[in-house]
Each structure stands twice: as structure tokens, then as C-alpha cells.
Write a protein that holds these residues in place. Structure first.
Motif, mmCIF file in Angstrom:
data_model
loop_
_atom_site.group_PDB
_atom_site.id
_atom_site.type_symbol
_atom_site.label_atom_id
_atom_site.label_comp_id
_atom_site.label_asym_id
_atom_site.label_seq_id
_atom_site.Cartn_x
_atom_site.Cartn_y
_atom_site.Cartn_z
ATOM 1 N N ALA A 191 0.920 -1.353 0.270
ATOM 2 C CA ALA A 191 0.201 -0.021 -0.020
ATOM 3 C C ALA A 191 0.734 1.242 -0.044
ATOM 4 O O ALA A 191 0.635 2.147 -0.806
ATOM 5 C CB ALA A 191 -0.970 0.034 1.296
ATOM 6 N N LEU A 192 2.014 1.098 0.751
ATOM 7 C CA LEU A 192 3.079 2.272 0.827
ATOM 8 C C LEU A 192 3.594 2.645 -0.543
ATOM 9 O O LEU A 192 3.560 3.770 -1.063
ATOM 10 C CB LEU A 192 4.014 1.940 1.898
ATOM 11 C CG LEU A 192 4.916 3.346 2.251
ATOM 12 C CD1 LEU A 192 4.176 4.444 2.690
ATOM 13 C CD2 LEU A 192 5.975 3.102 3.232
ATOM 14 N N MET A 193 3.983 1.300 -1.232
ATOM 15 C CA MET A 193 4.580 1.500 -2.548
ATOM 16 C C MET A 193 3.550 2.091 -3.706
ATOM 17 O O MET A 193 3.735 2.939 -4.407
ATOM 18 C CB MET A 193 5.000 0.133 -3.335
ATOM 19 C CG MET A 193 6.084 -0.548 -2.195
ATOM 20 S SD MET A 193 6.409 -1.834 -2.884
ATOM 21 C CE MET A 193 7.023 -2.126 -4.264
ATOM 22 N N GLN A 194 2.296 1.717 -3.335
ATOM 23 C CA GLN A 194 1.128 2.379 -4.196
ATOM 24 C C GLN A 194 1.033 3.740 -4.015
ATOM 25 O O GLN A 194 0.796 4.555 -5.080
ATOM 26 C CB GLN A 194 -0.190 1.523 -4.061
ATOM 27 C CG GLN A 194 -0.075 0.210 -4.689
ATOM 28 C CD GLN A 194 -1.455 -0.757 -4.281
ATOM 29 O OE1 GLN A 194 -2.016 -0.246 -3.299
ATOM 30 N NE2 GLN A 194 -1.843 -1.539 -5.067
ATOM 31 N N ALA A 195 1.040 4.235 -2.763
ATOM 32 C CA ALA A 195 0.947 5.639 -2.375
ATOM 33 C C ALA A 195 1.990 6.477 -2.987
ATOM 34 O O ALA A 195 1.724 7.528 -3.442
ATOM 35 C CB ALA A 195 0.598 5.879 -0.934
ATOM 36 N N ALA A 196 3.188 6.037 -2.878
ATOM 37 C CA ALA A 196 4.227 6.809 -3.320
ATOM 38 C C ALA A 196 4.358 6.748 -4.850
ATOM 39 O O ALA A 196 4.468 7.921 -5.413
ATOM 40 C CB ALA A 196 5.633 6.040 -2.883
ATOM 41 N N ALA A 197 3.934 5.723 -5.838
ATOM 42 C CA ALA A 197 3.725 5.924 -6.987
ATOM 43 C C ALA A 197 2.526 6.570 -7.211
ATOM 44 O O ALA A 197 2.881 7.359 -8.402
ATOM 45 C CB ALA A 197 3.589 4.443 -7.374
ATOM 46 N N LYS A 198 1.859 6.816 -6.661
ATOM 47 C CA LYS A 198 0.428 7.785 -6.945
ATOM 48 C C LYS A 198 1.058 9.282 -6.602
ATOM 49 O O LYS A 198 0.751 10.018 -7.906
ATOM 50 C CB LYS A 198 -0.592 7.813 -5.801
ATOM 51 C CG LYS A 198 -1.927 8.499 -6.467
ATOM 52 C CD LYS A 198 -2.368 8.533 -7.443
ATOM 53 C CE LYS A 198 -3.678 9.000 -7.766
ATOM 54 N NZ LYS A 198 -4.477 9.124 -9.142
ATOM 55 N N VAL A 199 1.780 9.718 -5.960
ATOM 56 C CA VAL A 199 2.285 10.846 -5.616
ATOM 57 C C VAL A 199 3.380 11.175 -6.888
ATOM 58 O O VAL A 199 3.262 12.424 -7.430
ATOM 59 C CB VAL A 199 3.374 10.939 -4.607
ATOM 60 C CG1 VAL A 199 4.255 12.362 -4.393
ATOM 61 C CG2 VAL A 199 2.509 10.882 -3.206
ATOM 62 N N MET A 200 4.092 10.164 -7.285
ATOM 63 C CA MET A 200 5.039 10.561 -8.268
ATOM 64 C C MET A 200 4.298 10.615 -9.669
ATOM 65 O O MET A 200 4.697 11.521 -10.570
ATOM 66 C CB MET A 200 5.986 9.435 -8.411
ATOM 67 C CG MET A 200 7.202 9.178 -9.654
ATOM 68 S SD MET A 200 6.575 8.780 -11.104
ATOM 69 C CE MET A 200 6.631 6.841 -10.987
ATOM 70 N N THR A 201 3.211 9.790 -9.935
ATOM 71 C CA THR A 201 2.813 9.990 -11.341
ATOM 72 C C THR A 201 1.833 11.465 -11.524
ATOM 73 O O THR A 201 1.928 12.052 -12.311
ATOM 74 C CB THR A 201 1.874 8.742 -11.601
ATOM 75 O OG1 THR A 201 0.688 8.664 -10.504
ATOM 76 C CG2 THR A 201 2.702 7.574 -11.788
ATOM 77 N N THR A 202 1.302 11.828 -10.159
ATOM 78 C CA THR A 202 0.515 12.870 -10.374
ATOM 79 C C THR A 202 1.392 14.051 -10.449
ATOM 80 O O THR A 202 0.980 15.070 -11.322
ATOM 81 C CB THR A 202 -0.198 13.035 -9.005
ATOM 82 O OG1 THR A 202 -1.049 11.758 -8.513
ATOM 83 C CG2 THR A 202 -0.806 14.235 -8.989
#
Length: 207
Positions: A191-202
Motif C-alpha cells: 500500500a505504501l508503494m502504491q501511495a508513493a507511486a501515486k504521488v510520483m505519477t501525479t
């Protein structure tokens, strides 16, 4: 150890500031260029910038993992995967140029963060946990690339061909890591990896 550090620094410099040289032909090389309107071109450019950031992070992740790796055989596998990610880096950069767009201005930050994660995974968790990060990262990237296939303009066959080839490689990398003994990561880590990826892509969509 000194030699490994020198190679890690060299990888960072080449990823962030040198022109990447692919070992395989660009999947879009044989496709006829189709005209995109301004909105389609901006959309394709933003998506390919995100994909380019992903490849910058992949280089950093594999470099960090290789530096912390205990197994020479695994280090060689990570190096091979990294070479394929270099192809992706070159393809996405070339497509950005064709779309008259640019890479993310925050690539050094993305690289540093991914390198730290890769090194920490290998150093703290060992090779099997490091491989678990490869599996989960590639699974998330595969899903992310599939979403881009839905978002790219229909006329942008070049970007679509590149994304499709990248997706096939990411699936192979995950399978390689699983066969090498990857352990499943805990749900909170995923879940933390997904959250970090979301920040990066946004952020990378615009910056």
C-alpha cells in the motif's frame, strides 16, 4: 565495494544526464507517424513523461538493489533487467522528443528516492525481500502501463507500441524475480508503494 560504488555513481550520471542507448530497436520505429491534434499531443507527452520517470526509477531501484545484493548470480540477473530498462528509458525519451515534450524536472529526486528504496530493501531484508520488491514494483508498473493504453490517444500508435513492449518486459522481470525466490511483501508495504507511486505519477504528469 569501491568499484561497486563507482559503478552506482556512473549509473546515476548516465541515467539522469546522458543520452540513453538502447540495445534493441524502438518498437515504434517501423510505424508511420500519425498526426495528433494539440490536446492529443499534450496528453501523450504527459503520459510518456510519467513512463520516462518510471524508467528513471527502475534504473535507480535496480542499481540500489545490485549494490546491496549478496548473490553474484542475482546481481547478474538484476543487471540484465536493468539493461532492458535502459531500452525503455531510451524509447520513452525518444518519444518525448518526437512529441516536443520534456522529461520530468524532478528526475534527480525520483532517482534518489528509488535508489534508497532499492538499497534499503536489499540491505535490510536480504536478497529474497529485494526480489519481493521487484515483483511488486513490476506488478504495479504493469497495471500502470495498462491504464496508459486506455488513456493514450487512439491515433498515437507509436506511444502505444512502446508501452506494449515495456509491459511485456515488466511481466518477464516479475517472473524472473519470482523464480529466483522472491518473498511476498506485507500488505502495508504494498500500500505504501502504491501511495508513493501515486504521488510520483501525479506530480510527473505536469512537472
Amino acid at each position: 565495494m569501491i568499484n561497486a560504488l563507482i559503478l552506482a555513481v556512473d549509473s546515476a550520471l548516465r541515467t539522469l544526464w546522458a543520452e540513453p542507448r538502447p540495445s534493441r530497436p524502438n518498437p515504434a520505429a517501423s510505424l508511420a507517424a500519425l498526426e495528433l491534434n494539440d490536446a492529443e499531443q499534450r496528453q501523450a507527452g504527459a503520459l510518456m513523461r510519467i513512463n520516462h520517470v518510471g524508467e528513471v526509477c527502475a534504473q535507480a531501484l535496480y542499481t540500489g538493489q545490485a549494490l546491496a545484493c549478496q548473490s553474484p548470480a542475482l546481481r547478474a540477473q538484476l543487471a540484465e533487467a536493468s539493461r532492458e530498462e535502459t531500452d525503455h528509458l531510451a524509447w520513452t525519451k525518444q518519444r518525448l522528443d518526437e512529441l516536443n515534450d520534456r522529461p520530468s524536472l524532478l528526475n534527480p529526486l525520483w532517482y534518489a528516492g528509488a535508489f534508497a528504496i532499492g538499497f534499503a530493501a536489499g540491505k535490510i531484508g536480504g536478497d529474497k525481500v529485494s526480489l519481493g520488491f521487484v515483483v511488486e514494483t513490476e506488478r504495479q508498473v504493469e497495471a500502470h502501463l495498462q491504464s496508459h493504453m486506455d488513456l493514450l490517444p487512439v491515433a498515437d500508435s507509436a506511444s502505444r507500441a512502446i508501452v506494449s513492449a515495456m509491459k511485456a518486459d515488466e511481466i518477464a522481470h516479475a517472473q524472473m524475480a519470482m523464480k529466483a525466490g522472491a518473498v511476498e511483501l506485507p500488505a502495508p508495504v504494498k500500500a505504501l508503494m502504491q501511495a508513493a507511486a501515486k504521488v510520483m505519477t501525479t506530480v510527473a504528469h505536469r512537472v
